[in-house]
Design a protein around this motif. Sequence first.
Motif, short mmCIF file in Angstrom:
data_model
loop_
_atom_site.label_atom_id
_atom_site.label_comp_id
_atom_site.label_asym_id
_atom_site.label_seq_id
_atom_site.Cartn_x
_atom_site.Cartn_y
_atom_site.Cartn_z
N VAL A 19 37.59 45.87 27.04
CA VAL A 19 36.47 46.25 26.16
C VAL A 19 36.91 47.42 25.28
O VAL A 19 36.43 48.53 25.43
CB VAL A 19 35.23 46.65 26.99
CG1 VAL A 19 34.01 46.77 26.10
CG2 VAL A 19 34.96 45.68 28.11
N PRO A 20 37.83 47.18 24.35
CA PRO A 20 38.35 48.29 23.54
C PRO A 20 37.30 48.99 22.68
O PRO A 20 37.41 50.18 22.43
CB PRO A 20 39.42 47.64 22.68
CG PRO A 20 39.21 46.18 22.77
CD PRO A 20 38.44 45.90 24.01
N SER A 21 36.25 48.30 22.28
CA SER A 21 35.23 48.90 21.41
C SER A 21 34.50 50.05 22.10
O SER A 21 34.08 51.00 21.44
CB SER A 21 34.23 47.84 20.97
OG SER A 21 33.57 47.27 22.09
N VAL A 22 34.34 50.01 23.40
CA VAL A 22 33.66 51.07 24.14
C VAL A 22 34.49 52.35 24.17
O VAL A 22 33.96 53.44 24.24
CB VAL A 22 33.35 50.59 25.59
CG1 VAL A 22 32.78 51.71 26.44
CG2 VAL A 22 32.40 49.41 25.56
N CYS A 46 25.06 54.74 28.59
CA CYS A 46 25.90 53.74 27.93
C CYS A 46 26.38 52.69 28.92
O CYS A 46 26.36 51.50 28.62
CB CYS A 46 27.12 54.42 27.31
SG CYS A 46 26.73 55.51 25.94
N ALA A 47 26.79 53.09 30.09
CA ALA A 47 27.29 52.15 31.10
C ALA A 47 26.19 51.21 31.55
O ALA A 47 26.40 50.02 31.72
CB ALA A 47 27.89 52.91 32.28
N SER A 48 24.99 51.73 31.75
CA SER A 48 23.87 50.89 32.20
C SER A 48 23.53 49.84 31.14
O SER A 48 23.30 48.69 31.45
CB SER A 48 22.63 51.74 32.43
OG SER A 48 22.90 52.80 33.30
N THR A 49 23.52 50.25 29.90
CA THR A 49 23.19 49.34 28.81
C THR A 49 24.24 48.25 28.69
O THR A 49 23.92 47.08 28.57
CB THR A 49 23.12 50.11 27.46
OG1 THR A 49 22.16 51.14 27.62
CG2 THR A 49 22.75 49.21 26.34
N GLY A 50 25.50 48.62 28.77
CA GLY A 50 26.57 47.64 28.66
C GLY A 50 26.61 46.65 29.80
O GLY A 50 26.84 45.47 29.61
N LYS A 51 26.36 47.10 31.00
CA LYS A 51 26.43 46.21 32.16
C LYS A 51 25.18 45.36 32.31
O LYS A 51 25.20 44.34 32.97
CB LYS A 51 26.68 47.02 33.43
CG LYS A 51 28.07 47.60 33.44
CD LYS A 51 28.38 48.36 34.71
CE LYS A 51 29.78 48.93 34.62
NZ LYS A 51 30.18 49.63 35.79
N ALA A 52 24.09 45.74 31.65
CA ALA A 52 22.86 44.98 31.75
C ALA A 52 22.89 43.73 30.88
O ALA A 52 22.19 42.78 31.12
CB ALA A 52 21.66 45.85 31.38
N SER A 53 23.73 43.75 29.86
CA SER A 53 23.74 42.60 28.94
C SER A 53 24.72 41.54 29.32
O SER A 53 25.42 41.52 30.21
CB SER A 53 24.04 43.06 27.52
OG SER A 53 25.07 43.98 27.46
#
Length: 53
Positions: A19-22, A46-53
């Motif tokens: 996930v290079p964009s993060v 940020c981590a919660s948002t990314g892992k929720a999708s």
Amino acid sequence: MKLRGVNLGSWLLLEKWMVPSVFEGLAATDETTWCAEMGSGRATGCASTGKAS
């Protein structure tokens, strides 16, 4: 003996190569250094948002 496995690709752990964009604009190379650079409050959100999708 054959071994078989599954790559869960950034499901449980952030990795820069997956996930290079993060990681853009950061020196971090893994989730631990990413969280340290981002700071605890911002990294959690940020981590919660990314892992929720």
